[in-house]
Design an enzyme around this catalytic site. Structure first.
Site, PDB file in Angstrom:
ATOM      1  N   TRP B 104      54.233  54.113  40.201  1.00 16.38           N
ATOM      2  CA  TRP B 104      53.590  52.867  40.701  1.00 16.38           C
ATOM      3  C   TRP B 104      54.454  51.658  40.439  1.00 16.38           C
ATOM      4  CZ3 TRP B 104      50.528  52.700  44.283  1.00 16.38           C
ATOM      5  CH2 TRP B 104      49.416  53.865  44.596  1.00 16.38           C
ATOM      6  N   ASP B 174      50.660  45.359  36.079  1.00 19.14           N
ATOM      7  CA  ASP B 174      49.836  46.163  36.960  1.00 19.14           C
ATOM      8  C   ASP B 174      49.000  46.855  35.941  1.00 19.14           C
ATOM      9  OD1 ASP B 174      48.577  47.752  38.580  1.00 19.14           O
ATOM     10  OD2 ASP B 174      50.319  48.749  39.623  1.00 19.14           O
ATOM     11  N   LYS B 198      39.613  52.357  40.016  1.00 19.64           N
ATOM     12  CA  LYS B 198      39.835  53.177  39.239  1.00 19.64           C
ATOM     13  C   LYS B 198      38.742  52.695  37.909  1.00 19.64           C
ATOM     14  CE  LYS B 198      44.552  53.530  40.659  1.00 19.64           C
ATOM     15  NZ  LYS B 198      44.461  55.183  41.176  1.00 19.64           N
TER      16      LYS B 198
END
Lengths: 364, 364
Positions: B104, B174, B198
């Site tokens: 990511w 993030d 999530k």
């Protein structure tokens, strides 16, 4: 449990009760997935099927021709205002033509000007946005990057009877508030986009129907999430899509296809519903004054004013007490507005028309 | 109706059953609104209350200091990759430092490079992304526009024990896959962002916690939807927000605050759950091989491999037959992964640990 009322909200807006009931029955477990549709992986077979069914229903309803992609994006029409300009105007050295027919068109223009040169091909603002332009009122730029229009202006309550002719220049249309309210010839467009929360589902997903020709123009160095080419290549799953919203859009599209019977059937129903209200306005001897010019009246948003703001507020309040919700006009223009999207049942519109007549009898 | 299984999906992921049941009971009518939460206006008092309750719960849980805004945006973390760079790197002439700790982080870097100059302050790729850097491994640029990090890498299963020290340079994080899994000192960050799907809710909404200082740096000519300043000024309702997703995030946050008891309580539970699986891996004598270095093991995503792909596939298949869903590692790295976010009950993790031991007994 409280009862469901007739909800004339301009968006988010009423959905078919059968869809809401299906959503409810799919909780807490969706099919054989062992979880709800809120919780399953967007890479699962079950979600792939949800996505495919939603796309298939939209393709069937609109008779989308070969050479067009159907995408599910995020951020609403307002994000499309930026994405269209970022992808098709910025750094092209070209001009983009914008047809300024109401508040939403004006917002689209504001964003496009950040990217490049905009020409206003028609400006409805001096006429208080009461009518959609005829073809001979459009001043189009030869060789423009694209022509942007708004098929229905939610706030003013005006709608194009049919799309403008832009010749070889791609026509890009914000159809957020009238998407699939009637048949549309997709081949006349480079792109049609629509935030779902008016005619197609809950807020949080935007449907984009776009030609491969336009997709081929997307710059290679575009940010991935803002690139229609990336989104198309990845089938709307470059990253996690708004899965639940897409699922509801699929249910609404299947309701439109299977229960209503398609876009000709919904057009007939939408014409009947809107005519009931316009007849009420026209037959009121001036007690109700419609905002839109007759040839531009919207099938989706019926807007009107009354003698003064006090009387308008009284109608809104008393109608609400009778279970006719959200009739207040947009805060930027005032007056009244009844949004009667695809999912508003005829009974709701009949109840409103009767109520308006009764209100006139008692307050006229 | 099918039963609910233990869902180890990396996202969208399992939600608290009590939240799903509340969603179900709020259909087809939400409170006294006369419609479902999918259908009410985002300008209604009822939705304003939904938004306020969600924000309040997040502020309380994280002890968000004064001088920070809590925003609800769309497009997932991938859109933030672009927005961060568009707002804080493009046209600044500065360098942005990126800490590259996994898949990511690498994606965030790819997008930022479209906007300006990126310096990779740590590169975990040569080490197969098995550990998070110590402070002395970071090569930070003095006067950088910002430092971007990823607190938890979902795919590799590694997590920072605590945030890096970036001095006066704003730290942008993030935190999509570990948001609110434990207490966090927000004052150390310029910005924390997290796709909800999530740890916090369904796909379709991204939570952004951002300092007013950073908001003040947003360029005035930014596209409205990409401008944190516009989104903050309008309280996340510049346009129609993803109302239903925000409503579910609010329910999850209230569950975390009121039923779990806050972030210290969830940290203790998350440590207990993850330890159960790491102990199983460590006690397997090499039958299971953990991917992450011990000091970087994630509380949220436990990743491991086995002797060969056939054995891995067999475990995934047989576990699924036992109601332990979605244990396959990400397609880019293979192996196995158990995502055990806040809402995964201890019982689910206990069942998985027992199953892993049993599988080793019968196949080891």
């Amino acid at each position: 449990m409280s009862e469901r009322l007739f909800n004339f909200s301009a968006g988010p807006a009423t959905l078919p009760l059968s869809v809401i009931e299906q959503v409810k029955s799919d909780l807490p477990v969706f099919g054989d997935t062992g979880a709800s549709v809120l919780e399953i992986s967007h890479r699962s077979a079950a979600f792939a099927n949800v996505l495919e069914e939603a796309e298939d229903a939209i393709r069937t309803l609109l008779a989308v021709p070969d050479g067009y992609k159907v995408l599910f994006l995020q951020g609403g029409a307002s994000t499309q205002f930026a994405m269209v300009a970022m992808n098709f105007l910025a750094n092209t050295g070209k001009t983009a033509d914008y047809i300024k027919v109401g508040t939403w068109a004006a917002k689209a223009i504001k964003e496009a000007k950040r990217a490049g040169h905009v020409h206003v091909a028609f400006d409805g603002e001096p006429g208080a946005y009461t009518h959609m332009p005829r073809q001979d009122e459009l001043q189009l730029t030869p060789g423009a990057a694209y022509v942007h229009t708004t098929s229905n202006e939610t706030i003013q309550g005006i709608q194009f009877a049919s799309e403008p002719d832009t010749g070889d220049v791609p026509l890009i249309c914000d159809s957020s508030s009238d998407f699939m309210c009637r048949p549309t010839d997709v081949s006349k467009y480079g792109m049609i986009y629509a935030g779902a929360q008016k005619n197609m589902g809950p807020a949080g997903v935007t449907i984009v129907v776009m030609s491969d020709e336009l997709i081929a123009r997307v710059p290679a160095d575009q940010y991935s999430m803002m690139s229609y080419a990336v989104q198309a290549a990845k089938g709307s799953t470059f990253n996690t899509p708004p899965a639940f919203s897409i699922y509801v859009v699929g249910l609404v599209a299947k309701w439109l296809r299977d229960s209503v019977g398609g876009l000709e059937a919904i057009r007939a129903l939408n014409e009947r519903k809107s005519q009931l209200l316009y007849d009420t306005i026209d037959g009121s001897g001036g007690f109700y004054k419609g905002h839109a010019a007759r040839d531009s009246r919207s099938l989706m948003n019926v807007t009107w004013t009354m003698a003064n703001a006090e009387l308008e507020a009284q109608l809104i309040k008393e109608a609400s007490d009778e279970g006719l919700m959200s009739l207040k006009g947009h805060r930027s223009v005032g007056g009244l507005r009844a949004s009667i999207y695809n999912a508003m049942p005829l009974e709701g519109v009949q109840a409103l028309a009767e109520y308006m007549k009764e209100f006139q009898r008692t307050h006229g």
